[in-house]
Scaffold this motif. Structure first.
Motif, PDB file in Angstrom:
ATOM      1  N   SER A  44      28.194  99.281 -39.377  1.00 40.11           N
ATOM      2  CA  SER A  44      28.446 100.384 -38.449  1.00 40.11           C
ATOM      3  C   SER A  44      28.232  99.975 -36.988  1.00 40.11           C
ATOM      4  O   SER A  44      28.549 100.739 -36.071  1.00 40.11           O
ATOM      5  N   LEU A  45      27.698  98.773 -36.759  1.00 41.00           N
ATOM      6  CA  LEU A  45      27.488  98.301 -35.394  1.00 41.00           C
ATOM      7  C   LEU A  45      28.825  97.975 -34.727  1.00 41.00           C
ATOM      8  O   LEU A  45      29.805  97.647 -35.394  1.00 41.00           O
ATOM      9  N   ILE A  46      28.839  98.043 -33.412  1.00 44.68           N
ATOM     10  CA  ILE A  46      30.042  97.759 -32.630  1.00 44.68           C
ATOM     11  C   ILE A  46      29.867  96.424 -31.918  1.00 44.68           C
ATOM     12  O   ILE A  46      28.825  96.175 -31.311  1.00 44.68           O
ATOM     13  N   LEU A  47      30.874  95.576 -31.998  1.00 46.72           N
ATOM     14  CA  LEU A  47      30.854  94.318 -31.252  1.00 46.72           C
ATOM     15  C   LEU A  47      31.374  94.559 -29.847  1.00 46.72           C
ATOM     16  O   LEU A  47      32.456  95.115 -29.669  1.00 46.72           O
ATOM     17  N   TYR A  48      30.614  94.124 -28.840  1.00 41.43           N
ATOM     18  CA  TYR A  48      31.107  94.094 -27.462  1.00 41.43           C
ATOM     19  C   TYR A  48      31.544  92.653 -27.193  1.00 41.43           C
ATOM     20  O   TYR A  48      30.723  91.729 -27.260  1.00 41.43           O
ATOM     21  N   LYS A  67      34.276  97.564 -35.901  1.00 39.60           N
ATOM     22  CA  LYS A  67      34.698  98.183 -34.645  1.00 39.60           C
ATOM     23  C   LYS A  67      34.278  97.321 -33.463  1.00 39.60           C
ATOM     24  O   LYS A  67      33.188  96.744 -33.464  1.00 39.60           O
ATOM     25  N   SER A  68      35.146  97.242 -32.470  1.00 37.90           N
ATOM     26  CA  SER A  68      34.830  96.442 -31.292  1.00 37.90           C
ATOM     27  C   SER A  68      35.130  97.228 -30.030  1.00 37.90           C
ATOM     28  O   SER A  68      35.916  98.180 -30.040  1.00 37.90           O
ATOM     29  N   ALA A  69      34.496  96.808 -28.941  1.00 36.66           N
ATOM     30  CA  ALA A  69      34.761  97.356 -27.613  1.00 36.66           C
ATOM     31  C   ALA A  69      35.156  96.193 -26.723  1.00 36.66           C
ATOM     32  O   ALA A  69      34.374  95.249 -26.544  1.00 36.66           O
ATOM     33  N   SER A  70      36.375  96.240 -26.193  1.00 34.37           N
ATOM     34  CA  SER A  70      36.861  95.163 -25.335  1.00 34.37           C
ATOM     35  C   SER A  70      36.207  95.279 -23.963  1.00 34.37           C
ATOM     36  O   SER A  70      36.310  96.306 -23.299  1.00 34.37           O
ATOM     37  N   ILE A 125      32.360 108.656 -18.284  1.00 34.90           N
ATOM     38  CA  ILE A 125      31.530 107.485 -18.595  1.00 34.90           C
ATOM     39  C   ILE A 125      30.721 107.790 -19.844  1.00 34.90           C
ATOM     40  O   ILE A 125      29.889 108.693 -19.866  1.00 34.90           O
ATOM     41  N   LYS A 126      31.022 107.046 -20.903  1.00 36.79           N
ATOM     42  CA  LYS A 126      30.299 107.257 -22.161  1.00 36.79           C
ATOM     43  C   LYS A 126      30.359 106.016 -23.026  1.00 36.79           C
ATOM     44  O   LYS A 126      31.308 105.221 -22.951  1.00 36.79           O
ATOM     45  N   ALA A 127      29.340 105.842 -23.854  1.00 34.06           N
ATOM     46  CA  ALA A 127      29.279 104.684 -24.736  1.00 34.06           C
ATOM     47  C   ALA A 127      30.181 104.893 -25.936  1.00 34.06           C
ATOM     48  O   ALA A 127      30.350 106.017 -26.407  1.00 34.06           O
ATOM     49  N   PRO A 128      30.773 103.822 -26.465  1.00 33.07           N
ATOM     50  CA  PRO A 128      31.556 103.949 -27.694  1.00 33.07           C
ATOM     51  C   PRO A 128      30.639 104.209 -28.873  1.00 33.07           C
ATOM     52  O   PRO A 128      29.494 103.749 -28.906  1.00 33.07           O
ATOM     53  N   THR A 129      31.120 104.965 -29.830  1.00 34.65           N
ATOM     54  CA  THR A 129      30.339 105.256 -31.029  1.00 34.65           C
ATOM     55  C   THR A 129      31.197 104.985 -32.259  1.00 34.65           C
ATOM     56  O   THR A 129      32.425 104.990 -32.194  1.00 34.65           O
ATOM     57  N   THR A 179      34.768  98.804 -22.208  1.00 36.74           N
ATOM     58  CA  THR A 179      33.421  98.791 -21.656  1.00 36.74           C
ATOM     59  C   THR A 179      33.371  97.853 -20.457  1.00 36.74           C
ATOM     60  O   THR A 179      33.947  96.764 -20.482  1.00 36.74           O
ATOM     61  N   LEU A 180      32.722  98.307 -19.418  1.00 33.69           N
ATOM     62  CA  LEU A 180      32.643  97.577 -18.159  1.00 33.69           C
ATOM     63  C   LEU A 180      31.240  97.020 -17.980  1.00 33.69           C
ATOM     64  O   LEU A 180      30.260  97.766 -18.008  1.00 33.69           O
ATOM     65  N   CYS A 181      31.157  95.705 -17.788  1.00 29.84           N
ATOM     66  CA  CYS A 181      29.852  95.071 -17.588  1.00 29.84           C
ATOM     67  C   CYS A 181      29.506  94.987 -16.107  1.00 29.84           C
ATOM     68  O   CYS A 181      30.305  94.520 -15.299  1.00 29.84           O
ATOM     69  N   ILE A 182      28.315  95.461 -15.776  1.00 35.49           N
ATOM     70  CA  ILE A 182      27.757  95.234 -14.448  1.00 35.49           C
ATOM     71  C   ILE A 182      26.500  94.398 -14.636  1.00 35.49           C
ATOM     72  O   ILE A 182      25.869  94.430 -15.698  1.00 35.49           O
TER      73      ILE A 182
END
Length: 253
Positions: free
Chosen positions: A139-143, A160-163, A248-252, A220-223
């Protein structure tokens, strides 16, 4: 309406010497990638950072890196896919212990530094890391870097992944990040960085160092929190995205 996650690498410190910006930065992010002890972090910092994430309602992620404290995990170390699998499992497990003890939920995993960049291009390393995440908890998401082998590997096994895209890094013509060893790797001008962010979020495009338009997916945007004006920069990006009507929200999962 467009939406984006803002993530930041957190807990990259030791003992009683935490990163000075971490607590304030939590106001402007939706996901935190917490160092797991190999490139930075220790039990105290991990627990403290998990607590801060919970207090600020920020999604918690593990940030596993190469075993290289001296080089902050940014030096390439030749490892086998089996070793990549093992160090990923080990570090997720370490952070997961603190998350579970706090009655919270681990949301995602984002590899750090050289491990991240190596797996972005290396099919076997990417597969090993993705397998480790999936075996630990599907259930974890790969960033992972947008368009990278990690994103491809996750797709193949149904993880599931977040680009991920970057606010303060330049891009090569092939869509990969400019190596930090090059003088033009970082964007230090706030206006240039903000323009890149808005182009990536609104148009799903980025301009390379050679002025080539590259299509990418921006979930997802990295700062980064270790710059001289990190907090002011994070606040500007956060407010600018809000002003654009971007959620602005985290992927779930």
């Amino acid at each position: 309406m467009a939406n984006i996650d803002i993530n930041c690498d957190m807990g990259e410190a030791f003992g009683n010497y935490p990163m000075p910006n971490d607590e304030t930065l939590f106001e402007y992010i939706s996901s935190a990638n917490i160092a797991c002890g190999f490139h930075a972090g220790d039990p105290k910092v991990m627990q403290d950072t998990v607590t801060l994430a919970i207090q600020n309602n920020v999604a918690i992620g593990a940030h596993p890196g190469l075993p290289d404290l001296q080089g902050f995990g940014r030096r390439e170390i030749k490892i086998s896919p089996k070793e990549a699998y093992q160090i990923t499992i080990y570090q997720i497990g370490a952070l997961s212990g603190f998350v579970k003890a706090a009655h919270a939920k681990l949301n995602h995993v984002k590899p750090h530094g050289a491990l991240y960049n190596m797996a972005a291009r290396d099919v076997k390393l990417a597969q090993a890391i993705v397998d480790a995440i999936h075996d630990f908890d599907p259930s974890l998401i790969l960033y992972g870097l947008a368009g990278s082998e990690m994103i491809n590997a996750a797709s193949k096994i149904g993880l599931k992944s977040a680009s991920e895209v970057f606010a303060d890094r330049t891009y090569e013509d092939d869509g990969f990040l400019t190596p930090r060893s090059q003088s033009n790797a970082l964007i230090t001008n706030e206006k240039e960085s903000l323009a890149q962010v808005l182009k990536m979020v609104n148009q799903q495009q980025v301009m390379s160092v050679n002025q080539k338009v590259i299509s990418l997916k921006a979930d997802t945007l990295c700062i980064h929190g270790d710059g001289e004006h990190a907090v002011e920069f994070a606040k500007t990006i956060y407010q600018s995205l809000k002003n654009e009507g971007i959620t602005i929200k985290a992927p779930t999962n």
